[in-house]
Design a protein around this motif. Sequence first.
Motif, mmCIF file in Angstrom:
data_model
loop_
_atom_site.group_PDB
_atom_site.id
_atom_site.type_symbol
_atom_site.label_atom_id
_atom_site.label_comp_id
_atom_site.label_asym_id
_atom_site.label_seq_id
_atom_site.Cartn_x
_atom_site.Cartn_y
_atom_site.Cartn_z
ATOM 1 N N ALA A 73 -57.788 24.253 8.131
ATOM 2 C CA ALA A 73 -58.466 24.279 6.833
ATOM 3 C C ALA A 73 -58.949 25.688 6.505
ATOM 4 O O ALA A 73 -58.796 26.153 5.367
ATOM 5 C CB ALA A 73 -59.639 23.298 6.828
ATOM 6 N N LEU A 74 -59.519 26.389 7.484
ATOM 7 C CA LEU A 74 -59.972 27.762 7.244
ATOM 8 C C LEU A 74 -58.796 28.680 6.939
ATOM 9 O O LEU A 74 -58.895 29.565 6.089
ATOM 10 C CB LEU A 74 -60.771 28.287 8.435
ATOM 11 C CG LEU A 74 -62.140 27.648 8.655
ATOM 12 C CD1 LEU A 74 -62.801 28.238 9.891
ATOM 13 C CD2 LEU A 74 -63.029 27.794 7.436
ATOM 14 N N ARG A 75 -57.684 28.461 7.621
ATOM 15 C CA ARG A 75 -56.486 29.252 7.348
ATOM 16 C C ARG A 75 -56.027 29.003 5.903
ATOM 17 O O ARG A 75 -55.695 29.934 5.182
ATOM 18 C CB ARG A 75 -55.377 28.887 8.332
ATOM 19 C CG ARG A 75 -54.135 29.741 8.186
ATOM 20 C CD ARG A 75 -53.129 29.493 9.294
ATOM 21 N NE ARG A 75 -53.690 29.920 10.574
ATOM 22 C CZ ARG A 75 -53.756 29.145 11.664
ATOM 23 N NH1 ARG A 75 -53.281 27.933 11.641
ATOM 24 N NH2 ARG A 75 -54.279 29.611 12.773
ATOM 25 N N ARG A 76 -56.034 27.760 5.484
ATOM 26 C CA ARG A 76 -55.639 27.390 4.119
ATOM 27 C C ARG A 76 -56.598 27.987 3.093
ATOM 28 O O ARG A 76 -56.200 28.325 1.986
ATOM 29 C CB ARG A 76 -55.631 25.864 4.024
ATOM 30 C CG ARG A 76 -55.120 25.293 2.738
ATOM 31 C CD ARG A 76 -55.139 23.766 2.836
ATOM 32 N NE ARG A 76 -54.549 23.140 1.699
ATOM 33 C CZ ARG A 76 -53.534 22.290 1.735
ATOM 34 N NH1 ARG A 76 -52.988 21.987 2.898
ATOM 35 N NH2 ARG A 76 -53.066 21.750 0.638
ATOM 36 N N ALA A 77 -57.868 28.107 3.467
ATOM 37 C CA ALA A 77 -58.898 28.586 2.545
ATOM 38 C C ALA A 77 -58.996 30.100 2.488
ATOM 39 O O ALA A 77 -59.695 30.639 1.633
ATOM 40 C CB ALA A 77 -60.258 28.014 2.950
ATOM 41 N N SER A 78 -58.312 30.792 3.398
ATOM 42 C CA SER A 78 -58.442 32.246 3.423
ATOM 43 C C SER A 78 -57.803 32.852 2.186
ATOM 44 O O SER A 78 -56.842 32.332 1.650
ATOM 45 C CB SER A 78 -57.808 32.821 4.689
ATOM 46 O OG SER A 78 -56.413 32.637 4.657
ATOM 47 N N GLY A 79 -58.376 33.914 1.742
ATOM 48 C CA GLY A 79 -57.873 34.599 0.561
ATOM 49 C C GLY A 79 -59.022 35.152 -0.245
ATOM 50 O O GLY A 79 -60.192 34.888 0.041
ATOM 51 N N PRO A 80 -58.702 35.915 -1.251
ATOM 52 C CA PRO A 80 -59.755 36.547 -2.046
ATOM 53 C C PRO A 80 -60.448 35.563 -2.990
ATOM 54 O O PRO A 80 -59.907 34.536 -3.345
ATOM 55 C CB PRO A 80 -58.974 37.594 -2.849
ATOM 56 C CG PRO A 80 -57.596 37.027 -2.978
ATOM 57 C CD PRO A 80 -57.357 36.265 -1.703
ATOM 58 N N GLY A 81 -61.655 35.919 -3.338
ATOM 59 C CA GLY A 81 -62.338 35.219 -4.413
ATOM 60 C C GLY A 81 -63.363 34.193 -4.030
ATOM 61 O O GLY A 81 -64.221 33.862 -4.830
ATOM 62 N N VAL A 82 -63.308 33.645 -2.810
ATOM 63 C CA VAL A 82 -64.265 32.609 -2.437
ATOM 64 C C VAL A 82 -64.794 32.897 -1.037
ATOM 65 O O VAL A 82 -64.021 33.114 -0.109
ATOM 66 C CB VAL A 82 -63.621 31.198 -2.451
ATOM 67 C CG1 VAL A 82 -64.612 30.148 -1.988
ATOM 68 C CG2 VAL A 82 -63.103 30.854 -3.839
ATOM 69 N N ALA A 83 -66.102 32.865 -0.902
ATOM 70 C CA ALA A 83 -66.716 32.982 0.416
ATOM 71 C C ALA A 83 -66.599 31.626 1.103
ATOM 72 O O ALA A 83 -66.972 30.596 0.534
ATOM 73 C CB ALA A 83 -68.179 33.378 0.282
ATOM 74 N N VAL A 84 -66.048 31.619 2.315
ATOM 75 C CA VAL A 84 -65.837 30.373 3.051
ATOM 76 C C VAL A 84 -66.515 30.473 4.408
ATOM 77 O O VAL A 84 -66.336 31.454 5.126
ATOM 78 C CB VAL A 84 -64.328 30.088 3.229
ATOM 79 C CG1 VAL A 84 -64.115 28.814 4.036
ATOM 80 C CG2 VAL A 84 -63.626 29.991 1.884
ATOM 81 N N THR A 85 -67.294 29.445 4.737
ATOM 82 C CA THR A 85 -67.913 29.311 6.047
ATOM 83 C C THR A 85 -67.492 27.955 6.601
ATOM 84 O O THR A 85 -66.854 27.167 5.898
ATOM 85 C CB THR A 85 -69.446 29.396 5.967
ATOM 86 O OG1 THR A 85 -69.926 28.337 5.111
ATOM 87 C CG2 THR A 85 -69.906 30.742 5.433
ATOM 88 N N GLY A 86 -67.856 27.684 7.828
ATOM 89 C CA GLY A 86 -67.466 26.398 8.375
ATOM 90 C C GLY A 86 -68.185 26.034 9.644
ATOM 91 O O GLY A 86 -68.885 26.856 10.239
ATOM 92 N N GLU A 87 -67.976 24.780 10.037
ATOM 93 C CA GLU A 87 -68.548 24.275 11.279
ATOM 94 C C GLU A 87 -67.754 23.075 11.762
ATOM 95 O O GLU A 87 -67.150 22.360 10.960
ATOM 96 C CB GLU A 87 -70.018 23.885 11.106
ATOM 97 C CG GLU A 87 -70.234 22.674 10.203
ATOM 98 C CD GLU A 87 -71.695 22.291 10.050
ATOM 99 O OE1 GLU A 87 -72.208 21.552 10.914
ATOM 100 O OE2 GLU A 87 -72.308 22.739 9.065
#
Length: 148
Positions: A73-87
Amino acid sequence: MMEVGAVFRIVVGVDGSDSSLTALDWALEEARLRSGQVHVVAAWHYPVIGDAAGKAEDHEAFGEDARHAHTEALRRASGPGVAVTGEVTEGHPAEVLLKAAAGADLLVVGSRGHGGFAGMLLDSVSGHAVHHAHCPVLVVRAGAGAGP
């Protein structure tokens, strides 16, 4: 109503299912539109059913599956424009998501994850979130499209 200057915070639950990945895509697009951030949550709970208490390696397999779904999911979410965190957290997924969504502006979940029973309109996680979250909840069906 959000405070001026506050960041729109979206929490999304993922388990690797098509429905959860569609929910992730929706959350990412909404965060882009709102200059917000996305917090990706994967939770796992080892079911203890009668005599099927299992072995230690079975227990670890559930955690490994959750960590793998989270990494993807983090790999899919990587890219510019959105800050992504996770747990990745051990615990009942519904409770973990509600805790993670405390103070969030939106909780996004898939309509059916890997743990639902066939024929249910909403699985236990999405149904629990809808009824107990302290923020708005969006339940996304797989194939519903990624855009808000």
